[in-house]
Design an enzyme around this catalytic site. Structure first.
Site, PDB file in Angstrom:
ATOM      1  N   ASP A 168     -11.304  -8.417   7.392  1.00  0.00           N
ATOM      2  CA  ASP A 168     -12.653  -8.195   7.119  1.00  0.00           C
ATOM      3  C   ASP A 168     -13.275  -9.830   6.887  1.00  0.00           C
ATOM      4  OD1 ASP A 168     -12.546  -5.469   6.825  1.00  0.00           O
ATOM      5  OD2 ASP A 168     -13.307  -5.309   4.984  1.00  0.00           O
ATOM      6  N   LYS A 212       3.224 -15.160   1.776  1.00  0.00           N
ATOM      7  CA  LYS A 212       3.105 -15.821   0.430  1.00  0.00           C
ATOM      8  C   LYS A 212       4.376 -16.458   0.256  1.00  0.00           C
ATOM      9  CE  LYS A 212       0.688 -17.422  -3.071  1.00  0.00           C
ATOM     10  NZ  LYS A 212      -0.268 -18.731  -2.978  1.00  0.00           N
ATOM     11  N   ASP A 249      -5.621  -6.701   5.631  1.00  0.00           N
ATOM     12  CA  ASP A 249      -6.654  -5.877   5.293  1.00  0.00           C
ATOM     13  C   ASP A 249      -7.989  -6.888   5.047  1.00  0.00           C
ATOM     14  OD1 ASP A 249      -8.214  -3.935   4.223  1.00  0.00           O
ATOM     15  OD2 ASP A 249      -7.266  -3.116   2.695  1.00  0.00           O
ATOM     16  N   TYR A 258       0.804  -1.293   0.131  1.00  0.00           N
ATOM     17  CA  TYR A 258       0.011  -0.046   0.047  1.00  0.00           C
ATOM     18  C   TYR A 258       0.848   1.349   0.037  1.00  0.00           C
ATOM     19  CZ  TYR A 258      -4.196  -2.899   1.149  1.00  0.00           C
ATOM     20  OH  TYR A 258      -5.148  -3.864   0.851  1.00  0.00           O
ATOM     21  N   ASP A 298      -3.418 -18.006   1.295  1.00  0.00           N
ATOM     22  CA  ASP A 298      -4.450 -18.541   0.556  1.00  0.00           C
ATOM     23  C   ASP A 298      -5.102 -19.703   1.383  1.00  0.00           C
ATOM     24  OD1 ASP A 298      -2.155 -19.815   0.026  1.00  0.00           O
ATOM     25  OD2 ASP A 298      -2.409 -20.475  -1.884  1.00  0.00           O
TER      26      ASP A 298
END
Ligand code: NAD
Length: 369
Positions: free
Chosen positions: A254, A194, A250, A143, A226
């Site tokens: 959620d 990852k 992020d 980000y 994943d």
């Protein structure tokens, strides 16, 4: 026990002042009944600050936030501010204060209260008793990484690019927070990366392992993102503390939030680096926004704000007993069947924001008598 601690309250916009009002009553209760005293200052942020001072983040608010031991925020934003220039919008105030305080660690607990377990879209036995903590790195990663942009390749083609970057210091810093949290919980950290594809997260895994070696009493495991997404909906109770990068956090936070089934119940905390005296900048806020559709109608659920306050007691002031008391009061009012409209279920009693606050006060009295 006494605690003369300074607290900056920023009610903000929409339902922010309504839900903050119920926390102010608990703060008063703590002072009267537990001799836990806070020096409370109220400040302006977001649309309310724009209305009063022409900017969503006045300098006085920044100064007060630096001075305070902890900041408690309601919510900002609303339709009246949507047409303002970008730098005047309420959300700039929120991002601005997080940046000013250097808040790099975002804590999002996903806690399912027994009384609300049926509100989840997942099966009861998957979520009942769930209590996990997602720790997201907040100031680094893709980000913020440079270079970034969209370039013209000519011939009508374009190329977009962002950069996933972390330094070893950044990984170790968030890692230390994860292990500190786990020490106060079930002593397990799962680091999500990852590392099978992204070199940056190979380094993330190596650095996290080094942090783990400094905390031999805490179990460290690693998982690919994943798989973590699958495991969160398959068997979320296997986790205790999850620590991960900005973007993975992020998304996963959620996802975990929805395991609990209700936006009005979700607290959060954002922490910065401790200074020389060990004081750590911290901001506590509900996950929900300013809910302009229900503002001013007594419909707001104050419990996410109340639980954010309890996180503040626990993480900024080490007042675990008081935090447990607040959490227990929330659990008891839910067990007694009281519900604001957003969490209303058949056969339960719908109450207003203030009546929910009254019930919390009564529970606090009963629990400490
Ligand atoms: P929202 O979270 O404000 O509301 C989403 C839905 O959930 C609405 O139907 C609302 O009524 C309901 N809701 C939210 N909190 C509730 C509560 N405590 N009790 C009962 N119902 C609740 O999100 P939105 O509608 O997308 O955004 C509204 C405004 O809030 C926008 O201006 C947005 O930018 C801002 N926002 C601010 C923050 C923040 O301050 N941290 C976070 C998200 C959105």
């Amino acid at each position: 026990m006494t605690a003369n601690k300074s607290l900056l309250c920023l009610p903000g916009d929409g339902i922010g002042p309504e839900v903050m009002g119920e926390v102010r009553r608990i703060i008063d209760w703590m002072g009267d009944k537990r001799a836990v005293k806070f020096d409370v200052t109220e400040g302006l942020l977001g649309g309310a600050a724009y209305d009063a001072a022409g900017t969503p983040l006045p300098q006085e608010t920044i100064d007060a936030a630096h001075k305070a031991d902890a900041v408690l925020l309601g919510a900002v934003g609303g339709p009246t501010y949507e047409k303002l220039p970008f730098d005047k919008q309420p959300e700039r105030g929120l991002l601005g204060i997080r940046k000013e305080l250097g808040l790099f660690a975002n804590l999002r607990p996903a806690l399912v209260f027994d009384a609300l377990a049926e509100a989840s879209t997942l099966k009861l036995d998957v979520v009942k008793g769930l209590d996990i903590m997602i720790l997201r790195e907040l100031t680094g990663g893709i980000y913020f990484g440079q270079p970034r942009g969209v370039e013209d390749l000519g011939g009508g083609k374009r190329r977009g690019f962002n950069t996933l970057t972390y330094t070893s210091d950044e990984v170790q810093r968030i890692g230390e927070v994860a292990f500190d949290l786990a020490a106060k919980r079930d002593k397990r950290v799962c680091s999500i990366d990852k590392a099978n594809v992204l070199e940056t997260t190979v380094m993330w895994r190596e650095e996290m392992t080094k942090v783990g070696e400094r905390h031999p009493d805490i179990e460290l495991t690693h998982m690919y993102v994943d798989n973590a997404a699958m495991q969160l909906v398959r068997n979320p109770k296997q986790f205790d503390v999850i620590v991960t990068t900005n973007m993975f956090g992020d998304i996963l936070s959620d996802c975990a939030a929805m395991l609990t089934g209700s936006l009005g119940m979700l607290p959060s905390a954002s922490l910065g680096a401790p200074d020389d005296t060990g004081r750590r900048p911290a901001l506590y806020e509900p996950v929900h926004g300013s809910a302009p559709d229900i503002a001013g109608q007594g419909l707001a659920n104050p419990l996410a704000m109340v639980l954010s306050f309890s996180m503040m007691l626990r993480y900024s002031f080490d007042l675990a007993d008081e935090a447990d008391l607040v959490d227990q009061a929330v659990q008891n009012v839910l067990n007694k069947g009281l519900r604001t409209r957003d969490i209303m279920q058949e056969g339960k009693q719908e109450v207003s924001t203030e009546a929910m606050g009254d019930a919390i006060q009564a529970e606090l009295d009963a629990l400490s008598s």
